[in-house]
Structures are given as structure tokens and as C-alpha cells.
Scaffold this motif. Structure first.
Motif, mmCIF file in Angstrom:
data_model
loop_
_atom_site.group_PDB
_atom_site.id
_atom_site.type_symbol
_atom_site.label_atom_id
_atom_site.label_comp_id
_atom_site.label_asym_id
_atom_site.label_seq_id
_atom_site.Cartn_x
_atom_site.Cartn_y
_atom_site.Cartn_z
ATOM 1 N N ALA A 77 0.889 -1.262 0.046
ATOM 2 C CA ALA A 77 0.107 0.076 -0.064
ATOM 3 C C ALA A 77 0.881 1.292 0.051
ATOM 4 O O ALA A 77 0.457 2.137 -0.645
ATOM 5 N N ALA A 115 2.554 1.769 -3.553
ATOM 6 C CA ALA A 115 1.466 2.221 -4.594
ATOM 7 C C ALA A 115 1.269 3.825 -4.376
ATOM 8 O O ALA A 115 1.053 4.417 -5.344
ATOM 9 N N ASP A 116 1.125 3.925 -3.049
ATOM 10 C CA ASP A 116 0.894 5.641 -2.543
ATOM 11 C C ASP A 116 1.996 6.240 -3.261
ATOM 12 O O ASP A 116 1.934 7.442 -3.696
ATOM 13 N N ARG A 126 2.130 6.761 -7.092
ATOM 14 C CA ARG A 126 1.096 7.693 -7.354
ATOM 15 C C ARG A 126 1.467 8.942 -6.981
ATOM 16 O O ARG A 126 1.183 10.001 -7.888
ATOM 17 N N LYS A 178 -3.463 0.715 -3.918
ATOM 18 C CA LYS A 178 -3.257 1.323 -2.551
ATOM 19 C C LYS A 178 -4.663 1.089 -1.960
ATOM 20 O O LYS A 178 -4.424 0.427 -0.750
ATOM 21 N N LYS A 179 -5.733 1.018 -2.434
ATOM 22 C CA LYS A 179 -6.962 0.881 -1.476
ATOM 23 C C LYS A 179 -7.335 -0.453 -1.510
ATOM 24 O O LYS A 179 -7.518 -0.961 -0.220
ATOM 25 N N GLU A 238 -4.766 -1.708 1.402
ATOM 26 C CA GLU A 238 -5.262 -0.869 2.799
ATOM 27 C C GLU A 238 -6.652 -1.612 3.306
ATOM 28 O O GLU A 238 -6.625 -2.139 4.620
#
Length: 662
Positions: free
Chosen positions: A310, A313-314, A317, A358-359, A362
Motif C-alpha cells: 500500500a 503504491a501511494d 501515485r 493502494k486502496k 489497505e
């Protein structure tokens, strides 16, 4: 300076209670704002607000001054809401109107003050050239023919016996759900444009609403041209609202209470909790994140791995957003940006967008952590008392919160809508038409329209999370709303109940109930211009626009953009967003299928007959009609009519002149 202002300032100077508004401005930037406050405060708050807004008009395009402009606009909005804004001892202080000392609360004056302050934003908006152009084009297109004449309506009402059946021949509501492909058959205008025209008559400035929305017009098919009785807007609700969730039984406390009440065995309770988790996990694509075995029997290491993915990926982005902001193209960033659920949408590819990687990671962290806790509890075969003791611990509370959140997601995403706009249009507002519009939102026509609009349609966010099309049930079972004017309440929702015992047309009772209060927190008091300046401040600070109003980024993007902008300015967001005006929450459970016609007849019996018999009805209705609505939209709220100029700008003239040429 009024006595209450002096007393509040004395408390500030004495160091009592009030803290300065922290700002990450340089010394000279802060001095600019302070100098305006010190100079113009001597005149009046309105003039100070105008002068602060002049800073924005002069310096918005200059990057190093945009921070000053953002602070100036925030303070101007707060002044419009009757906050105290003052510069004392080298610092700037802001005090909500409700926290000023030596001011006795008067609900009537409080409501009028709020209405007046909110109206300021709307008046500014209807003076914008683009909005004036829209309003004028709608009037040229015939929208005023959809407004009933108060004089004609009065004549029709007074000519009939004051009975339900007779008055039902004068007011016969029709529910129209607006859409891009729905055209008004009287004027030929688009139904959404018609809705928007009447929305501008509200005291709140118009703002587009993200998420699920159902704009609704209530027409009167018993009158010529089927005039508009009122409008409404059903919109996606906020995800979490403590009082609402408790009232509907969706909260963690409600889950705990179910265990305490012994209505289920411990085994049944745990089985239902596991079913909620497994159902939620099945809606998440995980093949690119973790193994199927890890999902079946999660460990702490599996959860740590997901947390790392996560975070990765954050970070990806954020880097891609910075590249886009600097002018570089990034197809990887935008390929998952789905605006509309279409049959050809590649949901697997959409789920690979960094935002949704990410979502997904999480959400899996919380779901698998809860599953791990639940499996551990189940193996131990805890007693009811031991399980309740576990739920009181940190791990148990986290587990319970996750279960409650997943149950809440299902309800909020498919069964609940918030009444964002609801009210009557003149002259029907003088006939208690607002209550009629509110009641009609519970009708079977609205429930059928909701089912038609959202049933069988792939959910954009759920489908991106699953990597495949996900169609949720669309059964509207609950409505909520909040009073616009805080503790003053809402006469439209108070005592809004119809009983089947009193009204034989109804198949079931209708009851709007007061369910609690909000915390007095929100962004309604901040204008669109201020929010835009806060967005600019955030972009300048972070080097990219991180909140882009995309599906999946999170609920209420406007609020999150405001928070991010305030933080970029070094301002604690709660100092501005906590407006100290709690709003009353109302809820209605839709338990039956009353028709619009049946609801209308019950409304006539309960409210209209009494209103028609009032001696002051003529004075209320005679001034109202197409011209009164048009004049209202042409006025700046201070008795001046706004006229468009050839270059697209506007100027005002006195309301004593004819309004026919606006």
C-alpha cells in the motif's frame, strides 16, 4: 465596536480560552493581512471582508502572494458568517459567532442571521457572468412558464370546497426524475437545466454534487403547464455519521449490544461476523498482492506485506502526480480513472491503477487483521463474557470497528440516500409545499426511480476494487437530512408524520424523526472562490494536485481539498471548519409503498386545508409568480438588480426601477 466584540477582545488580550490562528506565513505576509484587519476593522465587518477579497482580485495570479490571498478569503468568509476576526498582540484571532461572549441565543434571530450570511455566497454566485448568462438563457427559453401564478392559484383554491377530494383537483403532484436525456415537454428545455435554474433560488450557492445523485422536480399536473411545486436532490451520504449509524443500528455499539442482549448465541454472532468478513474479502481483487493461502489463514507477516505494498503504491501515485503537474504525460496514472460504468470497461486494468492498488491493499489489511483475530477467538471458544471482554480491548475494538464498517458500507452504498436539497418553489412555498416535497421523497415512485437508475448498474468503485463488474442491489430503504439553520431546527421536518390510522389512503405510516445533532462542523460557510484558492495553495505546497475528485479517492473531495489547503497554510483545519453551529439530523425509514397521489391527499388533509382557510393567504400568494422568482434571481440581496453588460460583466441598479429588462 459593539460591546460583545470588545468583551471578546478583552478575553483574547487576557489570554483566556482563545488561541491565535496559526499560519505558516512569513512575517511580511502576515503583516499584509494584519494591516488590512487593523485599518478596515474600524469601519465594519462587511467592509473588511470586501477589502480582504480585493487582495485576491489583485494578487491571485502571483504565486508568492497566493498564500496571502487564501488567508484573506478565509477571513472574509468567516466575517460574512459574523465571526469575530481581529488582530491582537501581533496575531490573528477568529472566534465563531456562537462562541462570542455576552450574546444571548435567540433561535429566530440565529436562523435569520445564518440565512442572511449564507445568502451572501449565493448572491455573489448569481452575479457571475456565466451564471447570469445561464439564468437569462433559461428565461428566454420559457422556464418562467413553469412557475405558477399566486393570484390564479389563490382564485382556484378559494373557488372550491375545502375538502380533500376537491383540493386534490387543484394540486396533483407528479414526480419527475431529471436526467441528461429527459426534456421538459412544455418548454423543450433539458430537465437538469430546469432543476438547476430553480436550485439557484436557494439561499445556498449551487455546487455540483459528486457520487450518486437524483435531481427531482415535483410538478402539478392539475394546473396549466404543470407548474413546478418544488425540487429535491437525493445524494450519496457521508460514510460515517455516529448518530445516524446508531439510529439505524449500523454502529459498532449496536453490534456489541446485540451480543450483550443475548438475542444470539456466541456461535451465531461469530458466524455472522465471519460471513461479513468473507463477503467483504470476496469483493477485493488480491491475486497481485497476496496468495490465496494467506487470505485463507492470514498471519502478521502477511498483513505487514500488504502495508508495504500500500505504501509503495501511494508513493508511486504521488510521483506520477508530480510528473503530470510538471507537464509530463502518464497513461499509467489515468488508465484506471473510470468516470462512467460502461459495458466495455476493463475492470481488471482499472483495478491496477496505483490509487486502487493502494486502496485494495489497505482494505485487505483491515479485513485480514480482523479475520485473524476472529479465527483466534473462535479457536478459544470464548464465553459471552470473555468475548465482550475481548471486544473492550484494543484488538477487539479494531475487529468490531471493521465488521461495523463493512455492514455500513453495504447500507450506505445501496440503501441510503441523503436529502441534500428539498423545498417548494413560489407560490407553493406559502402552502407548506416544502412538507409535501419531503413526504413525496418516500413515495413508491421515488423508490422505483432509484431502482431503475441504479439497479443492474456496475458500481464504479466496487468494480475497480474487485477487478470485475460488481452490481449491487438498489433498494432505497432509508433517507436522512440535516437542518440548514443549526439549532434553530427545521419547520419543514419537525412533526412530519402521517399515520395510516388518520389517512386511509396510506398503506403505511410515514415518519421523519429527529435522530441527533452534528458536531457543528463542515465547509458550507466557505465560498467556492476560497476553496479554489485553497486548492492552489495545496498544489503550490505539494507540487501536484493530490485530490482530483476521482471516484475512489475518498468521500467528500471538497472537504479533503479544504483540509489539505488549510494544512498547506499551516492552519489547523478544525479552527476554520468547526463553525460551532450544530445541525439537527433527521431520518426516515421507508417501510412501505405509498403512492404520490395517496401522500398528496394525506398532506392536503393534514396541512393544506388549514392553510387555505387562513385570513392572510391572499397577502401571501398574490405577490408571487414568475416575475417574483425572476426578480429574486436578478437581485443582489440588497435591493439592487444585476444587469449583464455587453462585455459579460455586471452592474447593479436600484430595485425601484422596472425589473423587466434584466
Amino acid at each position: 465596536m459593539s460591546g460583545n466584540v470588545k468583551e471578546t477582545i478583552r478575553e483574547i488580550e487576557a489570554g483566556k480560552e482563545f488561541e491565535p490562528l496559526g499560519m505558516a506565513l512569513s512575517r511580511w505576509e502576515k503583516e499584509i493581512v494584519q494591516s488590512y484587519i487593523a485599518h478596515w476593522r474600524r469601519s465594519c465587518p462587511t467592509e473588511l471582508a470586501n477589502q480582504l477579497r480585493s487582495l485576491d482580485r489583485k494578487w491571485r495570479s502571483t504565486r508568492h502572494m497566493r498564500r496571502v490571498c487564501a488567508v484573506a478569503l478565509i477571513l472574509a468568509d468567516l466575517l460574512d458568517q459574523d465571526w469575530l476576526v481581529t488582530a491582537e498582540k501581533g496575531d490573528i484571532y477568529v472566534v465563531p459567532s456562537e462562541l462570542r461572549t455576552d450574546v444571548e441565543f435567540d433561535p429566530r434571530k440565529h436562523k435569520e442571521r445564518l440565512r442572511r450570511s449564507l445568502r451572501k455566497g449565493r448572491d455573489k454566485q448569481v452575479q457571475e457572468p456565466s451564471v447570469r448568462s445561464f439564468l437569462n438563457s433559461m428565461e428566454r427559453g420559457g422556464v418562467l412558464s413553469l412557475i405558477d401564478s399566486g393570484a390564479d392559484l389563490l382564485k382556484e383554491l378559494q373557488a372550491r370546497p375545502h375538502t380533500v377530494e376537491s383540493l386534490a383537483e387543484v394540486i396533483d403532484p407528479e414526480v419527475v426524475v431529471c436526467a441528461r436525456d429527459v426534456t421538459d415537454d412544455v418548454t423543450g428545455l433539458n430537465s437538469l437545466d430546469v432543476w438547476r435554474y430553480f436550485r439557484h433560488t436557494w439561499s445556498l450557492e449551487y455546487r455540483p454534487t459528486p457520487g450518486r445523485t437524483m435531481p427531482i422536480i415535483i410538478r402539478n399536473r392539475a394546473r396549466p403547464n404543470r407548474p413546478v411545486i418544488g425540487i429535491a436532490l437525493l445524494a450519496s451520504p457521508v460514510m460515517r455519521l455516529l448518530q445516524r449509524d446508531a439510529w439505524f443500528g449500523w454502529s459498532a455499539d449496536a453490534l456489541r449490544q446485540g451480543l450483550q442482549d443475548e438475542t444470539q448465541s456466541v456461535k451465531q454472532w461469530l458466524a455472522q461476523a465471519m460471513a461479513v468478513l468473507e463477503n467483504a474479502i470476496s469483493g477485493i481483487r488480491y491475486d497481485d498482492l497476496i496468495s490465496a493461502e494467506a487470505v485463507k489463514k492470514p498471519t502478521k507477516d502477511d498483513i505487514i506485506l500488504l502495508e508495504r505494498k500500500a505504501a509503495g503504491a501511494d508513493a508511486l501515485r504521488a510521483r506520477l502526480l508530480e510528473e503530470v503537474h510538471s507537464g509530463e504525460e502518464s497513461t499509467y496514472l489515468t488508465r484506471g480513472a473510470v468516470k462512467e460504468a460502461l459495458p466495455e470497461t476493463d475492470w481488471l486494468e482499472a483495478s491496477s491503477d496505483p490509487l486502487f492498488i493502494k486502496k485494495r491493499a489497505e482494505v485487505l489489511v483491515s479485513l485480514l487483521d480482523a479475520k485473524r483475530s476472529l479465527m483466534s477467538v473462535s479457536r478459544k471458544k470464548l464465553s459471552r463474557e470473555a468475548l465482550l471482554e475481548f471486544l473492550d480491548k484494543r484488538e477487539g475494538d479494531r475487529f468490531l470497528t471493521t465488521i461495523a464498517r463493512e455492514r455500513l458500507k453495504l447500507a450506505v452504498s445501496s440503501q441510503l440516500m441523503d436529502v441534500a436539497i428539498c423545498g417548494a418553489i413560489p407560490p407553493y412555498n406559502q402552502l407548506i409545499g416544502g412538507k409535501l416535497v419531503t413526504l413525496l421523497l418516500t413515495s413508491k415512485e421515488i423508490q422505483n426511480a432509484y431502482r431503475t437508475r441504479y439497479g443492474g448498474q456496475a458500481s464504479i468503485i466496487a468494480s475497480q476494487m474487485a477487478g470485475r463488474p460488481v452490481v449491487k442491489e438498489a433498494e432505497l430503504t432509508c433517507l436522512t437530512t440535516s437542518s440548514l439553520y443549526g439549532n434553530a431546527g427545521s419547520s419543514q421536518y419537525n412533526r412530519l408524520r402521517l399515520s395510516g390510522e388518520d389517512h386511509p389512503e396510506l398503506s403505511n405510516d410515514i415518519s421523519w424523526q429527529r435522530i441527533g445533532k452534528t458536531r457543528g462542523f463542515g465547509s458550507v460557510h466557505l465560498s467556492n472562490a476560497t476553496v479554489e484558492c485553497l486548492r492552489d495553495a495545496s498544489v503550490d505546497f505539494h507540487g501536484a494536485r493530490r485530490i482530483n475528485s476521482r471516484f475512489g479517492e475518498g468521500t467528500n473531495p471538497r472537504m479533503r481539498q479544504i483540509r489539505e489547503g488549510l494544512e498547506a497554510l499551516g492552519i489547523e483545519s478544525d479552527r476554520v471548519l468547526a463553525h460551532s453551529t450544530p445541525r439537527i439530523l433527521y431520518g426516515c425509514k421507508l417501510t412501505g409503498t405509498n403512492s404520490a397521489k395517496a401522500i398528496s391527499k394525506a398532506w392536503i388533509r393534514r396541512w393544506l386545508i388549514g392553510r387555505v382557510g387562513r385570513d392572510d393567504l391572499a397577502a401571501r400568494l398574490l405577490p408571487l409568480g414568475p416575475k417574483s422568482v425572476s426578480d429574486e434571481l436578478a437581485s443582489d440581496g440588497e435591493g439592487q438588480f444585476v444587469l449583464p453588460l455587453e462585455d459579460g460583466t455586471v452592474h447593479s441598479r436600484s430595485s425601484s426601477a422596472s425589473a423587466g429588462t434584466h
